[in-house]
Design an enzyme around this catalytic site. Structure first.
Site: not given
Length: 193
Positions: A77, A175, A177
């Site tokens: 990001c 993202h 994650e």
């Protein structure tokens, strides 16, 4: 394997750490030059505003360290955007690893882009066993235009670079994650590089 997550007060480090833990890895969250430079892999997350994040990197001297890394390094990001030459956000000079400028979405689309969107035109081992049009989670108002470093794209008003690579440096706008199993697979692929 020694994993370092760069901590400069502008990264969503806990969610990255938890994702790595789910994959069975430990990582050190640190701003220590020695630990970062000796890690096998480095993750450079980022959430927030570019100019203040860059100031924090400079205060820690990490703006000098990051461009010298020789091991695989992954910007996420804002981390990806700071790897670039310049960002329109706060008129910020970046780390200059990628010779490309980060620009703001036009007002023709809702800003920020927030939520799930697909990635496509996947190139590079980062996307091994990931199919075109898989959904990833994104939250951003600025983007990297398609360029020579592009290894994946997303469409939001225009088609832009949602992932970039130059030598050992990788960047993803989404993202991983927070992107479920496929996002974790991308993290695993990064760790396998």
């Amino acid at each position: 394997m020694k994993l370092a997550i760069i901590d400069y007060g502008a990264g969503n480090v806990q969610s990255v750490l938890f994702a790595l833990n789910r994959l069975g890895y430990e990582a050190e969250v640190t701003s220590n030059w020695n630990i970062i430079s000796k890690a096998d892999k480095v993750i450079f997350p980022g959430v927030g505003e570019a100019s203040s994040a860059m100031k924090r990197l400079q205060n820690l001297g990490l703006d000098k360290l990051i461009p010298t890394l020789k091991q695989p390094a992954l910007g996420i990001c804002l981390g990806m955007q700071l790897l670039c030459k310049h960002s329109e956000e706060g008129n910020t000079e970046g780390l200059g690893i990628f010779d490309v400028n980060v620009i703001r979405f036009s007002n023709e689309v809702k800003v920020p882009q927030m939520g799930w969107n697909t990635i496509k035109n996947l190139r590079a081992d980062l996307f091994k066993e990931i199919k075109d049009e898989e959904f990833m989670y994104l939250v951003h108002s600025y983007f990297v235009p398609k360029c020579e470093y592009t290894i994946a794209t997303t469409e939001y008003g225009i088609e832009y670079a949602t992932a970039i690579q130059k030598e050992n440096f990788y960047g993803v706008q989404f993202h991983p994650e927070k992107s479920g199993n496929y996002g974790e697979k991308i993290l695993q692929n990064f760790l396998n590089l």
